[in-house]
Write a protein that holds these residues in place. Structure first.
Motif, mmCIF file in Angstrom:
data_model
loop_
_atom_site.group_PDB
_atom_site.id
_atom_site.type_symbol
_atom_site.label_atom_id
_atom_site.label_comp_id
_atom_site.label_asym_id
_atom_site.label_seq_id
_atom_site.Cartn_x
_atom_site.Cartn_y
_atom_site.Cartn_z
ATOM 1 N N ASN A 131 0.847 -1.199 0.000
ATOM 2 C CA ASN A 131 0.000 0.000 0.000
ATOM 3 C C ASN A 131 0.881 1.246 0.000
ATOM 4 N N ALA A 132 0.356 2.335 -0.523
ATOM 5 C CA ALA A 132 1.116 3.582 -0.660
ATOM 6 C C ALA A 132 1.339 4.246 0.697
ATOM 7 N N ALA A 133 2.508 4.873 0.848
ATOM 8 C CA ALA A 133 2.816 5.639 2.057
ATOM 9 C C ALA A 133 2.138 7.003 1.948
ATOM 10 N N ILE A 134 1.336 7.351 2.964
ATOM 11 C CA ILE A 134 0.633 8.632 2.927
ATOM 12 C C ILE A 134 1.247 9.674 3.863
ATOM 13 N N ASP A 135 2.063 9.211 4.826
ATOM 14 C CA ASP A 135 2.719 10.128 5.765
ATOM 15 C C ASP A 135 3.902 9.398 6.400
ATOM 16 N N ARG A 136 4.665 10.122 7.199
ATOM 17 C CA ARG A 136 5.808 9.541 7.884
ATOM 18 C C ARG A 136 5.837 10.088 9.312
ATOM 19 N N VAL A 137 6.160 9.206 10.291
ATOM 20 C CA VAL A 137 6.308 9.631 11.690
ATOM 21 C C VAL A 137 7.747 9.368 12.106
ATOM 22 N N ARG A 138 8.213 10.148 13.050
ATOM 23 C CA ARG A 138 9.604 10.078 13.525
ATOM 24 C C ARG A 138 9.682 9.375 14.882
ATOM 25 N N LYS A 139 10.892 9.014 15.252
ATOM 26 C CA LYS A 139 11.144 8.353 16.539
ATOM 27 C C LYS A 139 10.687 9.249 17.686
ATOM 28 N N GLY A 140 9.946 8.650 18.627
ATOM 29 C CA GLY A 140 9.465 9.375 19.795
ATOM 30 C C GLY A 140 8.091 9.992 19.606
ATOM 31 N N ASP A 141 7.557 10.026 18.369
ATOM 32 C CA ASP A 141 6.211 10.559 18.146
ATOM 33 C C ASP A 141 5.189 9.610 18.762
ATOM 34 N N ASP A 142 4.124 10.178 19.320
ATOM 35 C CA ASP A 142 3.043 9.376 19.881
ATOM 36 C C ASP A 142 1.931 9.237 18.857
ATOM 37 N N VAL A 143 1.418 8.007 18.735
ATOM 38 C CA VAL A 143 0.307 7.740 17.823
ATOM 39 C C VAL A 143 -0.798 7.031 18.602
ATOM 40 N N LEU A 144 -2.010 7.203 18.151
ATOM 41 C CA LEU A 144 -3.171 6.589 18.783
ATOM 42 C C LEU A 144 -3.539 5.348 17.987
ATOM 43 N N VAL A 145 -3.403 4.166 18.592
ATOM 44 C CA VAL A 145 -3.722 2.910 17.912
ATOM 45 C C VAL A 145 -5.214 2.651 18.082
ATOM 46 N N VAL A 146 -5.911 2.569 16.945
ATOM 47 C CA VAL A 146 -7.359 2.369 16.949
ATOM 48 C C VAL A 146 -7.693 0.893 16.793
ATOM 49 N N ALA A 147 -6.967 0.179 15.927
ATOM 50 C CA ALA A 147 -7.227 -1.242 15.675
ATOM 51 C C ALA A 147 -5.919 -1.938 15.310
ATOM 52 N N GLU A 148 -5.934 -3.290 15.382
ATOM 53 C CA GLU A 148 -4.760 -4.084 15.033
ATOM 54 C C GLU A 148 -5.189 -5.256 14.169
ATOM 55 N N ILE A 149 -4.391 -5.521 13.124
ATOM 56 C CA ILE A 149 -4.645 -6.672 12.258
ATOM 57 C C ILE A 149 -3.299 -7.262 11.864
ATOM 58 N N GLY A 150 -3.041 -8.514 12.285
ATOM 59 C CA GLY A 150 -1.862 -9.268 11.847
ATOM 60 C C GLY A 150 -0.538 -8.531 11.888
ATOM 61 N N GLY A 151 -0.183 -7.898 12.979
ATOM 62 C CA GLY A 151 1.096 -7.210 13.107
ATOM 63 C C GLY A 151 1.071 -5.782 12.596
ATOM 64 N N TRP A 152 -0.062 -5.316 12.124
ATOM 65 C CA TRP A 152 -0.221 -3.943 11.653
ATOM 66 C C TRP A 152 -1.187 -3.226 12.576
#
Length: 175
Positions: A131-152
Motif C-alpha cells: 500500500n502507498a505511504a501517505i505520511d511519515r512519523v519520527r522516533k518518539g512521536d506518539d500515535v493513537l492505535v485504533v485497531a490491530e490486524i496481523g502485526g499492523w
C-alpha cells in the motif's frame, strides 16, 4: 604493591584498635557473673539435682541484672530523629527498572497511546507494504492505535489528524 597492602592493613588495624573498643564499664564482671550462674544451673542439670525454690529465682534475677548491665544506655535520646514511613526522600522520584515496568499502553479515548521506536516510519493507506505511504512519523512521536490486524496497527497521528497503518513491531507503549 606490597607496601600499599601493608600500609592499608596497618591503617585498618589502627582504626580497629582505637575505635573498636567496648564501652567502658563492668563488662568483665557482668560476663563473669552470668557465666558463674550458667555453670551453677548446668551443673545442677547434669547431676540431675533440682534447684531449691529459693535458689532458682536468685540465679534468674542475677542473670537478668547482668544482661541489663551489658546493654548500652542512650544518654541523649533527643539526638535520635524519628523516621516516618511516609516521608518523601530527597532527590528525583525513583522509577521501576524496565523489567518491572507496566508494559500496557495507556488508554485514551478512541484507542491506546503508543510511541514510535524507528527513526522514520511510513504511515500507509492499508495494512501491507504494497500500500502507498501517505505520511511519515519520527522516533518518539506518539500515535493513537485504533485497531490491530496481523502485526499492523491502524493509527491516528495526533496534530494533523492523519489516519493510516504502520507495522506494530516499531511501536512500544507510551509511558
Amino acid at each position: 604493591m606490597g607496601k600499599l597492602l601493608l600500609t592499608t592493613l596497618a591503617g585498618i588495624y589502627a582504626v580497629m584498635a582505637i575505635a573498636g573498643r567496648d564501652v567502658p564499664g563492668n563488662v568483665e564482671q557482668a560476663s563473669a557473673a552470668t557465666s558463674n550462674d550458667t555453670v551453677q544451673v548446668s551443673r545442677a542439670a547434669s547431676d540431675n539435682q533440682e534447684l531449691s525454690a529459693s535458689e532458682a529465682p536468685q540465679i534468674v534475677a542475677k542473670a537478668a541484672a547482668a544482661s541489663q548491665a551489658n546493654t548500652p544506655k542512650i544518654e541523649k535520646a533527643s539526638l535520635i530523629t524519628r523516621v516516618t514511613p511516609n516521608a518523601r526522600m530527597p532527590g528525583p522520584e525513583l522509577k521501576p527498572s524496565p523489567e518491572y515496568r507496566d508494559t500496557s499502553a495507556p488508554k485514551v479515548e478512541g484507542g491506546t497511546l503508543w510511541s514510535v521506536t524507528a527513526n522514520a516510519l511510513n504511515v500507509r493507506s492499508g495494512p501491507s507494504t504494497s500500500n502507498a505511504a501517505i505520511d511519515r512519523v519520527r522516533k518518539g512521536d506518539d500515535v493513537l492505535v485504533v485497531a490491530e490486524i496481523g502485526g499492523w496497527a491502524n493509527v491516528k497521528i495526533e496534530g494533523d489528524g492523519t489516519e493510516g497503518w504502520v507495522s506494530k513491531k516499531y511501536l512500544r507503549p507510551a509511558n
